[in-house]
Design an enzyme around this catalytic site. Structure first.
Site, mmCIF file in Angstrom:
data_model
loop_
_atom_site.group_PDB
_atom_site.id
_atom_site.type_symbol
_atom_site.label_atom_id
_atom_site.label_comp_id
_atom_site.label_asym_id
_atom_site.label_seq_id
_atom_site.Cartn_x
_atom_site.Cartn_y
_atom_site.Cartn_z
ATOM 1 N N HIS A 1 0.873 -1.148 -0.233
ATOM 2 C CA HIS A 1 0.109 -0.040 -0.042
ATOM 3 C C HIS A 1 0.851 1.160 0.060
ATOM 4 O O HIS A 1 0.224 2.349 -0.336
ATOM 5 C CB HIS A 1 -1.040 -0.125 1.144
ATOM 6 C CG HIS A 1 -2.043 0.975 1.291
ATOM 7 N ND1 HIS A 1 -1.932 2.159 0.777
ATOM 8 C CD2 HIS A 1 -3.276 0.709 1.503
ATOM 9 C CE1 HIS A 1 -3.281 2.751 0.969
ATOM 10 N NE2 HIS A 1 -3.968 1.999 1.322
ATOM 11 N N CYS A 2 2.338 1.259 0.200
ATOM 12 C CA CYS A 2 2.884 2.251 0.712
ATOM 13 C C CYS A 2 3.922 2.829 -0.636
ATOM 14 O O CYS A 2 3.584 3.709 -1.268
ATOM 15 C CB CYS A 2 3.688 2.180 1.528
ATOM 16 S SG CYS A 2 2.632 2.168 3.410
ATOM 17 N N ILE A 3 4.948 1.801 -0.866
ATOM 18 C CA ILE A 3 5.989 2.187 -1.635
ATOM 19 C C ILE A 3 5.681 2.524 -3.001
ATOM 20 O O ILE A 3 6.026 3.359 -3.502
ATOM 21 C CB ILE A 3 7.276 1.313 -1.815
ATOM 22 C CG1 ILE A 3 7.526 0.760 -0.129
ATOM 23 C CG2 ILE A 3 8.540 1.796 -2.188
ATOM 24 C CD1 ILE A 3 7.937 1.633 0.747
#
Ligand SMILES: NC(=O)c1ccc[n+]([C@@H]2O[C@H](COP(=O)([O-])OP(=O)(O)OC[C@H]3O[C@@H](n4cnc5c(N)ncnc54)[C@H](O)[C@@H]3O)[C@@H](O)[C@H]2O)c1
Length: 432
Positions: free
Chosen positions: A269-271
């Site tokens: 979900h982030c990088i």
């Protein structure tokens, strides 16, 4: 009694909106710190699970939830009107990208609309969702001040980025230092006092914008460095140099080098997402983030490179992807988790399917897959059931559970995108 006093005496009632990977562990941690905690979610299944003392997140133990629920310190609800009894609320809802790579703030705005309805004097609101610098001041503050209450006087507002690293056994919510930036010094003071009760190290910064930017620097740092080693992997492949050996040897330098590893592409979900929040916002100030765009292009091209490696491997046996049976090991975005969001394995399977391959997979954490808009439905098979009819196995995610030693002997060809077969020297293994 002031909110600070309520925090000191553990009588402040805490709310957490969004009980996912970030919100659930945070809710449990505040509850363990002695507070009365209410979790809010639009997903009734998560609410029911928490109230029944069940965990649906790998890093949170069911017994930890159950102990707090039984003690009457932790509960969950879908009823947002309960917010009127809450003294401090954390927003942990998703911040995805739209197809156009613009931030999708709809979840944050929906949560803030609910809070605005029940905002009351003395309340603290902390945004934890990863977002572009300026969100707290430009989106949340006006929504809350439209109620007539003034930030820093009547209510408190802060941003504190979440740093949770799923499946990391060493660093958890409690012992990962937490950055906090308040809208005013009073906001910082109250938010810092709250987090200091549940988190070992709190790092105050001077503004919400700094705190927002800290998170984006951290994730952009990873995206860019992974982009760099992925480009190195593409380069080394052309030059016939083993990129893994290069990185391992470079990693022996005791200063000034930090190893990052190539792979099938970015996931989670982030990088893959957060850096685009930053480039979108920077563009509004007339600034183009070239590193972010370049890393995005290189990292985004990795699934296709893995498919090319599969094609090269099959080619050594005069086979084509079209009609070949390809078995994928691991579809979650990283080792030992069940999260499939943005997983490059999904792109790889779709690319193979479109080229005519017959794809199967094994992932102990992901029982079924629905791809190609529901046109391709797959069920995970046990590792031992991946049969002798497979033409090529591909290691997309290096789960600990796989029997790596056996893989090269069981399949005619193996493409290893994670260097999971590092110590196995076999002619049928094709590395990235
Ligand atoms: N997962 C990670 O490893 C991680 C790490 C650091 C930061 N973050 C950030 O934290 C935020 C949350 O991520 P996550 O992984 O926990 O997401 P998630 O999808 O696991 O959980 C979010 C939860 O919010 C709920 N929700 C959505 N809208 C809601 C609403 N209006 N009211 C109440 N509940 C609502 C969803 O049902 C879901 O349960 C994101 O901004 C993410 O970028 C995630």
């Amino acid at each position: 009694m002031s909110l600070k006093e309520k925090i000191e005496q553990r009588t402040a009632r805490i709310g957490v909106i969004g009980l996912g990977y970030v919100g659930l562990p945070l809710a449990v941690e505040f509850s363990r710190a002695g507070f009365d905690v209410t979790g809010f979610d639009v997903d009734a299944a998560k609410v029911d699970a928490l109230n029944a003392g069940r965990s649906y997140i790998g890093d949170v133990k069911a017994e930890d939830i159950a102990a707090q629920v039984m003690a009457g310190k932790l509960r969950a609800t879908t009823d947002m009107s309960t917010l009127k009894q809450i003294d401090a609320v954390d927003i942990c809802v998703p911040t995805p990208l739209r197809k156009t790579k613009d931030p999708d703030m709809s979840f944050v705005v929906a949560a803030a609309e609910q809070i605005a309805k029940y905002l009351h004097p003395g309340m603290l609101v902390v945004l934890e969702s990863t977002t572009y610098p300026g969100t707290t001041a430009e989106v949340l503050q006006p929504m809350f001040e439209a109620t007539g209450l003034k930030v820093g006087h009547d209510f408190y507002l802060a941003f504190s980025p979440e740093r949770v690293d799923p499946a990391n056994e060493k660093f958890t919510t409690r012992n990962t230092p937490k950055v906090i930036g308040g809208t005013t010094p009073a906001c910082s003071e109250v938010a810092t006092a709250l987090y200091a009760t549940a988190i070992d190290t709190v790092v105050p910064v001077t503004s919400t914008q700094v705190a927002e930017m800290v998170k984006l620097l951290e994730n952009t740092f990873r995206a860019v460095n992974i982009g760099l080693v992925n480009e190195l992997a593409l380069m080394c492949h052309r030059m016939n140099i083993n990129v893994w050996e290069v990185i391992e040897a470079a990693g022996t330098k005791p200063f000034g080098f930090m190893p990052f590893y190539p792979g099938p592409g970015l996931g989670g979900h982030c990088i893959p997402i957060d850096p685009f929040y930053l480039s979108w916002k920077a563009r509004q100030s007339g600034f183009e983030c070239r590193f972010i765009e370049l890393a995005g292009q290189i990292n985004g091209s990795m699934p296709l490179f893995v498919v090319e490696r599969i094609s090269e491997a099959l080619n050594t046996r005069k086979q084509a992807i079209n009609g070949s049976r390809v078995h994928v090991f691991g579809v979650a975005y990283k080792k030992d988790v069940s999260d499939m969001r943005e997983s490059p394995a999904l792109d790889i399977i779709e690319l193979l399917h479109r080229r005519g391959a017959l794809v199967s997979y094994t992932d102990p954490y992901v029982p079924t897959l629905e791809l190609e808009h529901g046109q391709l439905n797959l069920t995970s098979i046990a590792e031992c059931e991946a049969g002798p009819d497979i033409d090529c196995a591909v290691i997309c995610t290096n789960h600990t559970a796989f029997n790596y030693k056996a893989i090269p002997g069981r399949f005619p060809l193996v493409v290893d995108s994670r260097n999971a077969l590092k110590n196995i020297d076999a002619e049928n293994v094709f590395r990235l």
